[in-house]
Design a protein around this motif. Structure first.
Motif, PDB file in Angstrom:
ATOM      1  N   ILE A 146       0.873  -1.176   0.000  1.00 34.45           N
ATOM      2  CA  ILE A 146       0.000   0.000   0.000  1.00 34.45           C
ATOM      3  C   ILE A 146       0.906   1.220   0.000  1.00 34.45           C
ATOM      4  CG2 ILE A 146      -1.855   1.252   1.154  1.00 34.45           C
ATOM      5  CD1 ILE A 146      -2.648  -1.320   2.564  1.00 34.45           C
ATOM      6  N   LEU A 147       0.811   2.042  -1.041  1.00 34.27           N
ATOM      7  CA  LEU A 147       1.649   3.235  -1.109  1.00 34.27           C
ATOM      8  C   LEU A 147       1.092   4.325  -0.202  1.00 34.27           C
ATOM      9  CD1 LEU A 147       2.530   3.372  -4.914  1.00 34.27           C
ATOM     10  CD2 LEU A 147       3.848   2.423  -3.024  1.00 34.27           C
ATOM     11  N   PRO A 148       1.938   5.272   0.228  1.00 38.23           N
ATOM     12  CA  PRO A 148       1.512   6.274   1.215  1.00 38.23           C
ATOM     13  C   PRO A 148       0.278   7.074   0.805  1.00 38.23           C
ATOM     14  CG  PRO A 148       3.890   6.341   0.916  1.00 38.23           C
ATOM     15  CD  PRO A 148       3.364   5.391  -0.111  1.00 38.23           C
ATOM     16  N   ASP A 149       0.115   7.328  -0.495  1.00 43.74           N
ATOM     17  CA  ASP A 149      -1.022   8.152  -0.932  1.00 43.74           C
ATOM     18  C   ASP A 149      -2.175   7.306  -1.475  1.00 43.74           C
ATOM     19  OD1 ASP A 149       0.534   7.286  -2.987  1.00 43.74           O
ATOM     20  OD2 ASP A 149       0.426   9.131  -4.178  1.00 43.74           O
ATOM     21  N   HIS A 150      -2.171   6.009  -1.179  1.00 38.20           N
ATOM     22  CA  HIS A 150      -3.222   5.106  -1.637  1.00 38.20           C
ATOM     23  C   HIS A 150      -4.009   4.557  -0.445  1.00 38.20           C
ATOM     24  CE1 HIS A 150      -0.837   5.370  -5.225  1.00 38.20           C
ATOM     25  NE2 HIS A 150      -1.551   4.482  -5.887  1.00 38.20           N
ATOM     26  N   ALA A 151      -5.318   4.322  -0.666  1.00 37.45           N
ATOM     27  CA  ALA A 151      -6.155   3.739   0.383  1.00 37.45           C
ATOM     28  C   ALA A 151      -6.151   2.218   0.338  1.00 37.45           C
ATOM     29  CB  ALA A 151      -7.591   4.252   0.251  1.00 37.45           C
ATOM     30  N   GLU A 152      -5.844   1.652  -0.840  1.00 37.22           N
ATOM     31  CA  GLU A 152      -5.892   0.202  -1.007  1.00 37.22           C
ATOM     32  C   GLU A 152      -4.580  -0.301  -1.599  1.00 37.22           C
ATOM     33  OE1 GLU A 152      -9.309  -0.438  -3.516  1.00 37.22           O
ATOM     34  OE2 GLU A 152     -10.609  -0.718  -1.784  1.00 37.22           O
ATOM     35  N   PRO A 153      -4.310  -1.604  -1.450  1.00 45.45           N
ATOM     36  CA  PRO A 153      -3.101  -2.167  -2.050  1.00 45.45           C
ATOM     37  C   PRO A 153      -3.125  -2.075  -3.574  1.00 45.45           C
ATOM     38  CG  PRO A 153      -4.091  -3.701  -0.478  1.00 45.45           C
ATOM     39  CD  PRO A 153      -5.082  -2.611  -0.702  1.00 45.45           C
ATOM     40  N   MET A 154      -1.945  -2.066  -4.176  1.00 43.90           N
ATOM     41  CA  MET A 154      -1.856  -2.104  -5.634  1.00 43.90           C
ATOM     42  C   MET A 154      -2.229  -3.505  -6.110  1.00 43.90           C
ATOM     43  SD  MET A 154       1.601   0.164  -6.268  1.00 43.90           S
ATOM     44  CE  MET A 154       1.246   0.462  -8.006  1.00 43.90           C
ATOM     45  N   THR A 155      -2.883  -3.595  -7.287  1.00 36.27           N
ATOM     46  CA  THR A 155      -3.447  -4.869  -7.721  1.00 36.27           C
ATOM     47  C   THR A 155      -2.898  -5.369  -9.051  1.00 36.27           C
ATOM     48  OG1 THR A 155      -5.260  -3.775  -8.872  1.00 36.27           O
ATOM     49  CG2 THR A 155      -5.636  -4.381  -6.576  1.00 36.27           C
ATOM     50  N   ASP A 156      -2.205  -4.534  -9.782  1.00 33.32           N
ATOM     51  CA  ASP A 156      -1.792  -4.902 -11.133  1.00 33.32           C
ATOM     52  C   ASP A 156      -0.272  -4.908 -11.234  1.00 33.32           C
ATOM     53  OD1 ASP A 156      -2.313  -5.238 -14.087  1.00 33.32           O
ATOM     54  OD2 ASP A 156      -1.168  -3.387 -14.092  1.00 33.32           O
ATOM     55  N   GLY A 157       0.293  -6.058 -11.627  1.00 37.01           N
ATOM     56  CA  GLY A 157       1.736  -6.208 -11.657  1.00 37.01           C
ATOM     57  C   GLY A 157       2.435  -5.211 -12.560  1.00 37.01           C
ATOM     58  N   TRP A 158       1.864  -4.954 -13.742  1.00 33.69           N
ATOM     59  CA  TRP A 158       2.531  -4.039 -14.671  1.00 33.69           C
ATOM     60  C   TRP A 158       2.507  -2.608 -14.131  1.00 33.69           C
ATOM     61  CZ3 TRP A 158       6.129  -4.802 -17.882  1.00 33.69           C
ATOM     62  CH2 TRP A 158       6.509  -3.807 -18.778  1.00 33.69           C
ATOM     63  N   THR A 159       1.400  -2.213 -13.495  1.00 37.78           N
ATOM     64  CA  THR A 159       1.325  -0.877 -12.884  1.00 37.78           C
ATOM     65  C   THR A 159       2.356  -0.742 -11.764  1.00 37.78           C
ATOM     66  OG1 THR A 159      -1.038  -0.810 -13.363  1.00 37.78           O
ATOM     67  CG2 THR A 159      -0.219   0.793 -11.775  1.00 37.78           C
ATOM     68  N   ILE A 160       2.511  -1.821 -10.981  1.00 37.59           N
ATOM     69  CA  ILE A 160       3.525  -1.812  -9.911  1.00 37.59           C
ATOM     70  C   ILE A 160       4.907  -1.597 -10.509  1.00 37.59           C
ATOM     71  CG2 ILE A 160       4.666  -3.243  -8.154  1.00 37.59           C
ATOM     72  CD1 ILE A 160       1.906  -4.631  -7.746  1.00 37.59           C
ATOM     73  N   LYS A 161       5.187  -2.302 -11.623  1.00 33.63           N
ATOM     74  CA  LYS A 161       6.496  -2.145 -12.282  1.00 33.63           C
ATOM     75  C   LYS A 161       6.696  -0.702 -12.742  1.00 33.63           C
ATOM     76  CE  LYS A 161       9.616  -3.434 -15.843  1.00 33.63           C
ATOM     77  NZ  LYS A 161      10.867  -2.819 -15.477  1.00 33.63           N
ATOM     78  N   GLU A 162       5.667  -0.127 -13.360  1.00 33.53           N
ATOM     79  CA  GLU A 162       5.792   1.238 -13.874  1.00 33.53           C
ATOM     80  C   GLU A 162       5.982   2.253 -12.741  1.00 33.53           C
ATOM     81  OE1 GLU A 162       2.335   1.857 -16.346  1.00 33.53           O
ATOM     82  OE2 GLU A 162       3.497   1.357 -18.139  1.00 33.53           O
ATOM     83  N   GLU A 163       5.267   2.041 -11.642  1.00 33.26           N
ATOM     84  CA  GLU A 163       5.296   3.034 -10.566  1.00 33.26           C
ATOM     85  C   GLU A 163       6.510   2.881  -9.650  1.00 33.26           C
ATOM     86  OE1 GLU A 163       2.099   5.247  -7.697  1.00 33.26           O
ATOM     87  OE2 GLU A 163       1.589   4.228  -9.550  1.00 33.26           O
ATOM     88  N   LEU A 164       6.976   1.647  -9.459  1.00 34.31           N
ATOM     89  CA  LEU A 164       8.043   1.398  -8.490  1.00 34.31           C
ATOM     90  C   LEU A 164       9.316   0.849  -9.137  1.00 34.31           C
ATOM     91  CD1 LEU A 164       5.896  -0.191  -5.626  1.00 34.31           C
ATOM     92  CD2 LEU A 164       6.661   2.171  -5.831  1.00 34.31           C
ATOM     93  N   ASP A 165       9.444   1.063 -10.434  1.00 33.47           N
ATOM     94  CA  ASP A 165      10.569   0.524 -11.199  1.00 33.47           C
ATOM     95  C   ASP A 165      11.925   0.882 -10.595  1.00 33.47           C
ATOM     96  OD1 ASP A 165      11.321  -1.045 -13.331  1.00 33.47           O
ATOM     97  OD2 ASP A 165      11.565   0.630 -14.698  1.00 33.47           O
ATOM     98  N   HIS A 166      12.019   2.077 -10.042  1.00 35.64           N
ATOM     99  CA  HIS A 166      13.310   2.603  -9.557  1.00 35.64           C
ATOM    100  C   HIS A 166      13.640   2.163  -8.133  1.00 35.64           C
ATOM    101  CE1 HIS A 166      10.106   5.194  -8.247  1.00 35.64           C
ATOM    102  NE2 HIS A 166      10.891   5.829  -7.405  1.00 35.64           N
ATOM    103  N   VAL A 167      12.669   1.569  -7.410  1.00 34.08           N
ATOM    104  CA  VAL A 167      12.936   1.201  -6.005  1.00 34.08           C
ATOM    105  C   VAL A 167      12.830  -0.307  -5.751  1.00 34.08           C
ATOM    106  CG1 VAL A 167      12.348   3.429  -4.982  1.00 34.08           C
ATOM    107  CG2 VAL A 167      10.533   1.738  -5.365  1.00 34.08           C
ATOM    108  N   LEU A 168      12.359  -1.067  -6.745  1.00 32.09           N
ATOM    109  CA  LEU A 168      12.269  -2.520  -6.616  1.00 32.09           C
ATOM    110  C   LEU A 168      13.294  -3.189  -7.529  1.00 32.09           C
ATOM    111  CD1 LEU A 168       8.390  -3.151  -6.677  1.00 32.09           C
ATOM    112  CD2 LEU A 168       9.902  -3.183  -4.687  1.00 32.09           C
ATOM    113  N   ASP A 169      13.626  -4.434  -7.187  1.00 29.85           N
ATOM    114  CA  ASP A 169      14.533  -5.218  -8.029  1.00 29.85           C
ATOM    115  C   ASP A 169      13.780  -6.174  -8.948  1.00 29.85           C
ATOM    116  OD1 ASP A 169      17.005  -4.181  -6.811  1.00 29.85           O
ATOM    117  OD2 ASP A 169      16.252  -5.206  -5.024  1.00 29.85           O
ATOM    118  N   ALA A 170      12.576  -6.580  -8.549  1.00 31.65           N
ATOM    119  CA  ALA A 170      11.774  -7.482  -9.377  1.00 31.65           C
ATOM    120  C   ALA A 170      10.296  -7.335  -9.039  1.00 31.65           C
ATOM    121  CB  ALA A 170      12.208  -8.938  -9.187  1.00 31.65           C
TER     122      ALA A 170
END
Length: 206
Positions: A146-170
């Motif tokens: 759950i990101l700080p400005d979100h009320a619910e967990p992220m649900t889509d893998g590709w969106t997670i990659k696009e949004e957190l590409d720079h802070v995750l390894d996979a």
């Protein structure tokens, strides 16, 4: 840049699982699907892992991390269980529950709650998570994505990659994992207290 793995939610490809676990062993931080939502995860012994998760979610040091386990035997090495907790938790797992219990000496002190010396544990009913845990052979240090400005967990893998590409390894994309986090049951005082209602039926602990 985070590596992207598209895996089957019911029958995850062994090659992809092995590649993700090889990265985890090299101290990777990943996003992966569970039976309740996507989560952030890394090896328990990865010293900077907890701080990286705190940074992404903007959490303080009182946040209860969860140790995600493959089975009850593994869970029992990490937390202290009396007979009533043992029976009730065994009956409710695997499933979308997180249990807060006193940590054993197996848990690094930096991962337990600084005052209570407690930690969250859970056994998810997810083919992808279980495949990762079996291949890794140890628990995953984890927190709901759950990101700080979100009320619910992220649900889509590709969106997670696009949004957190720079802070995750996979990013392990196993399809939609839902938006409802686990039901959290605090058992640290010797009896169950439901502190968050989520995907698991809270009635069995009330």
């Amino acid at each position: 840049m985070a590596r992207y793995f598209d895996v089957h939610p019911v029958d995850p490809q062994a090659r992809a699982v092995a590649q993700v676990v090889a990265m985890l062993r090299e101290d990777a931080l990943i996003a992966y699907p569970t039976d309740s939502s996507y989560a952030l995860g890394c090896r328990m012994d990865y010293h900077d892992g907890a701080d990286r998760i705190r940074g992404i979610r903007r959490l303080d040091d009182k946040h209860h991390f969860t140790l995600v386990c493959s089975d009850f035997a593994q869970l029992g090495q990490l937390v202290k269980l009396d007979n009533s907790a043992f029976r009730a938790i065994k009956a409710a797992t695997p499933g979308p529950y997180t249990f807060i219990l006193p940590a054993t000496a197996e848990v690094p002190r930096r991962l337990a709650h600084p005052k209570k010396k407690t930690v969250g544990v859970r056994i998810p009913d997810s083919a992808v998570t279980q495949a990762l845990l079996r291949e890794l052979g140890e628990p995953l240090l984890s927190s709901t994505l759950i990101l700080p400005d979100h009320a619910e967990p992220m649900t889509d893998g590709w969106t997670i990659k696009e949004e957190l590409d720079h802070v995750l390894d996979a990013v392990v994309d196993g399809g939609d994992a839902g938006t409802e986090p686990t039901t959290v049951v605090d058992w640290s005082d010797g009896y169950p207290q439901v502190v968050r209602e989520g995907a698991g039926d809270p009635a069995r602990f009330e």
